[in-house]
Scaffold this motif. Structure first.
Motif, PDB file in Angstrom:
ATOM      1  N   ALA A  90     -38.613  -8.341  -5.003  1.00  0.00           N
ATOM      2  CA  ALA A  90     -38.491  -6.930  -4.625  1.00  0.00           C
ATOM      3  C   ALA A  90     -38.049  -6.095  -5.831  1.00  0.00           C
ATOM      4  O   ALA A  90     -37.173  -6.503  -6.594  1.00  0.00           O
ATOM      5  N   GLY A  91     -38.650  -4.939  -5.979  1.00  0.00           N
ATOM      6  CA  GLY A  91     -38.298  -4.048  -7.079  1.00  0.00           C
ATOM      7  C   GLY A  91     -37.146  -3.135  -6.717  1.00  0.00           C
ATOM      8  O   GLY A  91     -37.296  -1.913  -6.633  1.00  0.00           O
ATOM      9  N   SER A  92     -35.991  -3.709  -6.495  1.00  0.00           N
ATOM     10  CA  SER A  92     -34.824  -2.953  -6.044  1.00  0.00           C
ATOM     11  C   SER A  92     -33.567  -3.536  -6.676  1.00  0.00           C
ATOM     12  O   SER A  92     -33.370  -4.767  -6.681  1.00  0.00           O
ATOM     13  N   SER A  93     -32.694  -2.679  -7.192  1.00  0.00           N
ATOM     14  CA  SER A  93     -31.443  -3.160  -7.768  1.00  0.00           C
ATOM     15  C   SER A  93     -30.552  -3.787  -6.696  1.00  0.00           C
ATOM     16  O   SER A  93     -29.801  -4.731  -6.956  1.00  0.00           O
ATOM     17  N   LYS A  94     -30.639  -3.270  -5.457  1.00  0.00           N
ATOM     18  CA  LYS A  94     -29.844  -3.832  -4.363  1.00  0.00           C
ATOM     19  C   LYS A  94     -30.260  -5.274  -4.081  1.00  0.00           C
ATOM     20  O   LYS A  94     -29.427  -6.106  -3.711  1.00  0.00           O
TER      21      LYS A  94
ATOM     22  N   PRO B  89     -36.884   0.826 -10.263  1.00  0.00           N
ATOM     23  CA  PRO B  89     -37.042   2.073 -11.022  1.00  0.00           C
ATOM     24  C   PRO B  89     -36.021   2.142 -12.161  1.00  0.00           C
ATOM     25  O   PRO B  89     -34.945   1.540 -12.078  1.00  0.00           O
ATOM     26  N   ALA B  90     -36.366   2.882 -13.210  1.00  0.00           N
ATOM     27  CA  ALA B  90     -35.525   2.934 -14.405  1.00  0.00           C
ATOM     28  C   ALA B  90     -34.118   3.446 -14.114  1.00  0.00           C
ATOM     29  O   ALA B  90     -33.169   3.101 -14.818  1.00  0.00           O
ATOM     30  N   ASN B  91     -33.967   4.259 -13.077  1.00  0.00           N
ATOM     31  CA  ASN B  91     -32.647   4.830 -12.780  1.00  0.00           C
ATOM     32  C   ASN B  91     -31.800   3.945 -11.860  1.00  0.00           C
ATOM     33  O   ASN B  91     -30.704   4.319 -11.475  1.00  0.00           O
ATOM     34  N   GLN B  92     -32.324   2.772 -11.501  1.00  0.00           N
ATOM     35  CA  GLN B  92     -31.569   1.848 -10.652  1.00  0.00           C
ATOM     36  C   GLN B  92     -30.981   0.722 -11.502  1.00  0.00           C
ATOM     37  O   GLN B  92     -31.720  -0.091 -12.062  1.00  0.00           O
ATOM     38  N   LEU B  93     -29.659   0.687 -11.586  1.00  0.00           N
ATOM     39  CA  LEU B  93     -28.976  -0.358 -12.337  1.00  0.00           C
ATOM     40  C   LEU B  93     -28.212  -1.264 -11.382  1.00  0.00           C
ATOM     41  O   LEU B  93     -27.535  -0.793 -10.468  1.00  0.00           O
ATOM     42  N   ALA B  94     -28.335  -2.572 -11.580  1.00  0.00           N
ATOM     43  CA  ALA B  94     -27.588  -3.523 -10.767  1.00  0.00           C
ATOM     44  C   ALA B  94     -26.201  -3.720 -11.378  1.00  0.00           C
ATOM     45  O   ALA B  94     -26.048  -3.750 -12.600  1.00  0.00           O
ATOM     46  N   THR B  95     -25.194  -3.845 -10.522  1.00  0.00           N
ATOM     47  CA  THR B  95     -23.824  -4.028 -11.016  1.00  0.00           C
ATOM     48  C   THR B  95     -23.271  -5.370 -10.530  1.00  0.00           C
ATOM     49  O   THR B  95     -23.606  -5.840  -9.444  1.00  0.00           O
ATOM     50  N   PHE B  96     -22.424  -5.979 -11.350  1.00  0.00           N
ATOM     51  CA  PHE B  96     -21.812  -7.238 -10.993  1.00  0.00           C
ATOM     52  C   PHE B  96     -20.534  -7.404 -11.817  1.00  0.00           C
ATOM     53  O   PHE B  96     -20.332  -6.717 -12.824  1.00  0.00           O
ATOM     54  N   HIS B  97     -19.685  -8.313 -11.404  1.00  0.00           N
ATOM     55  CA  HIS B  97     -18.478  -8.625 -12.156  1.00  0.00           C
ATOM     56  C   HIS B  97     -18.679  -9.973 -12.860  1.00  0.00           C
ATOM     57  O   HIS B  97     -19.116 -10.942 -12.235  1.00  0.00           O
TER      58      HIS B  97
END
Length: 247
Positions: free
Chosen positions: A149-153, A175-183
């Motif tokens: 899936a093309g989704s940061s979520k 999309p370029a404006n979607q960044l995934a976050t993690f620790h």
């Protein structure tokens, strides 16, 4: 690699046909000869069956190949009912993995199970998703998560369902404006790896086609024409599998 070759390689990545260069959906396309692969004459497959493998199929196969997971382990496919995801289910099953298909609609469950998924979860309507994955896999979780899936979520969700020392394989492009976050502690505590995979080599293509030739992978396709492209863009998300344009 010298600076000239480095710049050329960067341009190829940045301006690949169909993503940055328009004109792929045309009756005739001009490409460098080195990009052409010869299909073995002994393959008894129709063109419309071969076509999905030359992009979606080899993409799914190579992602599984580089993940390097022991057969018999659980692999979760996020974005399972789409063109690449549907093929990933079949390749994973053929390669000896247990497949958990994940998508955003309960209506896609039967389709994914028919392709070989052992279990299906509708992420849009599942509370406590990581807990449900643990239940489905009897506490094993996923040794590999293929994020189609093309989704940061989807990437963030995939990290939450990985087993210790599991691998998150990146395929879908958000999309370029979607960044995934993690620790970082997640990776430190569980020994998780993240790798990327994009299509494959000529050898990978021939290997991927051999699964189809042996009947282990059967592409789910919907035939259309060049004239029908505008129409299918209006309801493409409602169709499972791959569209194939036939001239």
């Amino acid at each position: 690699m010298n600076d000239t070759l480095t710049r050329k390689a960067a341009l190829l990545v940045q301006y690949n046909s169909g993503r940055k260069w328009e004109g792929t959906f045309a009756e005739y396309v001009l490409i460098p000869a080195r990009y052409v692969i010869r299909i073995p004459e002994e393959l008894s497959l129709r063109d419309e069956v071969i076509a999905p493998i030359l992009c979606g199929g080899v993409t799914a196969y190579k992602a599984l190949k580089v993940s390097n997971v022991t057969p018999g382990k659980w692999i979760a496919v996020l974005g399972a009912a789409g063109g690449v995801g549907a093929l990933a289910i079949q390749y994973a099953r053929a390669m000896g993995y247990r497949v958990l298909a994940v998508d955003i609609s309960s209506e896609k469950a039967n389709f994914c199970r028919e392709l070989g998924a052992e279990a299906y979860l509708d992420v849009a309507h599942t509370d406590d998703f990581p807990e449900r994955v643990s239940e489905v896999t009897s506490g094993q979780d996923a040794s590999c998560v293929l994020v189609i899936a093309g989704s940061s979520k989807a990437y963030e969700l995939g990290l939450k369902i990985l087993a210790p020392f599991g691998v998150l394989t990146c395929v879908g492009i958000p999309p370029a404006n979607q960044l995934a976050t993690f620790h970082p502690l997640l990776f430190i505590d569980k020994g998780i790896r993240i790798i990327g995979s994009a299509v494959g080599t000529r050898k990978d293509i021939l290997e991927a086609l051999s699964f189809v030739e042996r009947g282990l992978v059967i592409p789910s396709i919907t035939l259309t024409s060049l004239e029908g492209l505008t129409e299918i863009t209006q309801f493409s998300g409602a169709v499972n599998g791959k569209y194939v344009v036939k001239f």
